[in-house]
Design an enzyme around this catalytic site. Sequence first.
Site, short mmCIF file in Angstrom:
data_model
loop_
_atom_site.label_atom_id
_atom_site.label_comp_id
_atom_site.label_asym_id
_atom_site.label_seq_id
_atom_site.Cartn_x
_atom_site.Cartn_y
_atom_site.Cartn_z
N CYS A 2 0.84 -1.20 0.00
CA CYS A 2 0.00 0.00 0.00
C CYS A 2 0.87 1.25 0.00
O CYS A 2 2.04 1.21 0.35
CB CYS A 2 -0.89 0.02 1.24
SG CYS A 2 -1.97 -1.40 1.42
N ARG A 27 4.07 -0.04 -6.41
CA ARG A 27 3.95 -0.88 -5.23
C ARG A 27 2.77 -1.86 -5.35
O ARG A 27 2.69 -2.82 -4.59
CB ARG A 27 3.75 0.00 -3.98
CG ARG A 27 4.91 0.92 -3.71
CD ARG A 27 4.55 2.02 -2.73
NE ARG A 27 4.37 1.54 -1.39
CZ ARG A 27 5.32 1.56 -0.45
NH1 ARG A 27 6.53 2.01 -0.74
NH2 ARG A 27 5.07 1.13 0.76
N TRP A 74 -3.77 -2.45 -1.17
CA TRP A 74 -3.87 -3.87 -1.48
C TRP A 74 -4.84 -4.46 -0.47
O TRP A 74 -4.64 -4.32 0.74
CB TRP A 74 -2.52 -4.56 -1.35
CG TRP A 74 -1.75 -4.73 -2.61
CD1 TRP A 74 -0.54 -4.20 -2.89
CD2 TRP A 74 -2.12 -5.52 -3.75
NE1 TRP A 74 -0.14 -4.58 -4.15
CE2 TRP A 74 -1.07 -5.39 -4.70
CE3 TRP A 74 -3.23 -6.31 -4.08
CZ2 TRP A 74 -1.09 -6.03 -5.93
CZ3 TRP A 74 -3.25 -6.94 -5.32
CH2 TRP A 74 -2.20 -6.80 -6.21
N ASN A 98 -1.09 1.46 6.38
CA ASN A 98 -0.40 0.29 5.81
C ASN A 98 -0.13 -0.69 6.94
O ASN A 98 0.28 -0.28 8.03
CB ASN A 98 0.93 0.69 5.18
CG ASN A 98 0.77 1.53 3.93
OD1 ASN A 98 -0.32 1.70 3.43
ND2 ASN A 98 1.88 2.05 3.44
N GLY A 99 -0.30 -1.98 6.67
CA GLY A 99 0.01 -2.97 7.69
C GLY A 99 -1.20 -3.78 8.10
O GLY A 99 -2.25 -3.75 7.45
N GLU A 480 19.59 -21.41 3.49
CA GLU A 480 19.40 -20.04 3.02
C GLU A 480 20.41 -19.09 3.66
O GLU A 480 20.95 -18.19 3.00
CB GLU A 480 17.97 -19.58 3.31
CG GLU A 480 17.68 -18.10 3.05
CD GLU A 480 17.82 -17.67 1.60
OE1 GLU A 480 17.75 -16.45 1.36
OE2 GLU A 480 17.99 -18.53 0.72
N LYS A 484 23.06 -16.85 1.55
CA LYS A 484 23.16 -15.40 1.63
C LYS A 484 24.59 -14.96 1.94
O LYS A 484 25.10 -14.00 1.35
CB LYS A 484 22.21 -14.86 2.70
CG LYS A 484 20.76 -14.82 2.28
CD LYS A 484 20.53 -13.74 1.26
CE LYS A 484 19.23 -13.98 0.51
NZ LYS A 484 19.27 -15.09 -0.44
N GLU A 487 26.82 -15.49 -1.11
CA GLU A 487 26.43 -14.65 -2.25
C GLU A 487 27.05 -13.25 -2.17
O GLU A 487 27.51 -12.72 -3.17
CB GLU A 487 24.91 -14.48 -2.29
CG GLU A 487 24.14 -15.59 -2.95
CD GLU A 487 22.66 -15.29 -2.99
OE1 GLU A 487 22.08 -15.42 -4.08
OE2 GLU A 487 22.06 -14.93 -1.95
N HIS A 503 27.94 -37.09 10.16
CA HIS A 503 28.14 -37.85 8.93
C HIS A 503 29.11 -37.14 7.99
O HIS A 503 29.02 -37.30 6.76
CB HIS A 503 26.79 -38.09 8.25
CG HIS A 503 25.88 -38.97 9.03
ND1 HIS A 503 25.87 -40.34 8.91
CD2 HIS A 503 24.96 -38.67 9.98
CE1 HIS A 503 24.97 -40.85 9.74
NE2 HIS A 503 24.41 -39.86 10.40
N LYS A 603 20.14 -10.78 -11.17
CA LYS A 603 18.89 -10.87 -10.42
C LYS A 603 17.99 -11.97 -10.95
O LYS A 603 17.37 -12.70 -10.19
CB LYS A 603 18.16 -9.52 -10.48
CG LYS A 603 16.88 -9.48 -9.64
CD LYS A 603 17.18 -9.69 -8.16
CE LYS A 603 15.93 -9.74 -7.32
NZ LYS A 603 16.22 -10.15 -5.93
#
Length: 608
Positions: A2, A27, A74, A98-99, A480, A484, A487, A503, A603
């Site tokens: 929003c 947005r 939204w 917003n939220g 992940e 990160k 990367e 192991h 990207k």
Amino acid sequence: MCGIIGIVSGQPVADRLVDSLKRLEYRGYDSAGIATLSDAGLDRRRAEGKLVNLETLLKTEPLGGTIGIGHTRWATHGAPTVRNAHPHATPRVAVVHNGIIENFRELRTSLEADGYVFESETDTETIALIVTRALDRGAEPVEAVRQILPQLEGAFALAFVFSGEENLIVGARRGSPLAVGIGKGEMFLGSDAIALSPFTDAVRYLEDGDFVVLDRSQAKIYDVDGLAVERPVRRSVGKAFYVDKGNHRHFMQKEIYEQPEVIGHTLGSFVDMTTGRTRVPNGQSLDFKDIKRMAISACGTGYLAGLTGRYYFERHARIACDIDVASEFRYRESPLGDVDLALFVSQSGETADTLASLRYAKSMGLKTASVVNVQESTIARESDVVLPTLAGPEIGVASTKAFTCQLMALAALSIRAGVDRGVISPDEELAMTRALAEGPRMVAEAFKLEGQIEILARELATYRHALYLGRGLSYPLALEGALKLKEISYIHAEGYAAGELKHGPIALIDETMPVIVVAPHDRMFEKTVSNMQEVAARGGRIILITDEKGARAGAVSAMETLILPDMPEILTPIAFAVPLQMLAYHTAVHMGTDVDQPRNLAKSVTVE
């Protein structure tokens, strides 16, 4: 996401409010509106769909006034109708928001008991009415907002105008971004520098918990403790660039901080927040009743979101799930005769291997669905069902907000699948969606760790290798976190299921090996602690990411412990992703790498 704009001026504001909202169209939104205060009083105009509909309405029903607020919405609580569009108003106050307000049902019940009548299905109208109640009880406008903020649970950005107050806008933020624009004889409030760019390039960014009082000549800002504070004036480049970094050093950091807002919007696509019932977005048909087996495929971070999704679907819906890296799936020529649904995850919707995998599944006659951030993308267009993540543009190459939006979408969809299959009862569905609604707040709580993480990152930057460990829902997070770090800092890092430590990886453990352990106090916690003890016994440098209950268990001495609030298990992948993102980010910053555009990476990978 929003968008919010507010203007207090000596000149008419309606056209400028709409112009600013146009800057926020990137947005995403499904309705829009503005409210102004003039000699005729507090009035508003709202319209479904695109801003052109609001502009058309304003031509036939114009609004005067030199102060006003505007919003692009939204839909979360309630359908995208005029009745549910912002601003929400009573005769005494109008608000844009917003939220998500997590406790809006309890507040609504209290207000209805006091005789206040609701016109919409939204959580935002609750804010308008609770402020009105404070005004009715004798509070002045600024004090009324101060009084009600502690009663609101969740993450939000707010802007208020009041009947009879032609030189006052009040704003507040907790989790969602908000900025003050400084003009000549006028002041502005907006979601970001883009919203303010038509009027000024001098911007003050509110920090989390800030409260601001605007008039034409100044902005008085107060921190979370109610103390007057100064926030630095920054010169925005919003006029020159489509998306602005705001007060953040890199796009990646900005996108980390956008997560409370965007995961809330994503949740609103999959859950009717008024009733707490799950749904497939945009009225699409996807019945899980007869789905017994799924195949999930994706690349990179999307693959790790899909791996988390496998845990969700198997646990919540009892659907067997296969998951593959798309670059392998497309060439395996896997027999898919017993697969009922093929699900693909992609931020861009253009990833070459994922698209090829989708086309292979379709050639085998499978029903396909895609979790995508770009709804006009090729993968979205070629899928039978599109499951949108409303992250907005993600500029940083290392995915942050798109990842947590993917997790939120998959979590909500797994609940829908469980309901369809009779595994989850209506009462359980309501409890689980209420748990997901806490997500924006829990992510905002994780931001409080940034100072501790920044110091820790300076030490992590001195190492050349790192291990990440996790079990259950924390295993994909370990992968992940390692991804990160490698990367953007170029430190070699590997993620492992903690039970695999003996192991092989345990051979690497000594005093030169930092081991980042993701361990919320869930049903796997004690087993993870056993693995931590094995690391500690060999001199490994443990960084523990846990919750308050896990920290109280105090089972192992760690080099550093990052503590998040206790939370429902379904939320841990979303909230615990944030300190992992911050740790990688600050390590890379300390090492001086190009955080937003790391070497050799793009990207969107649109070729093999």
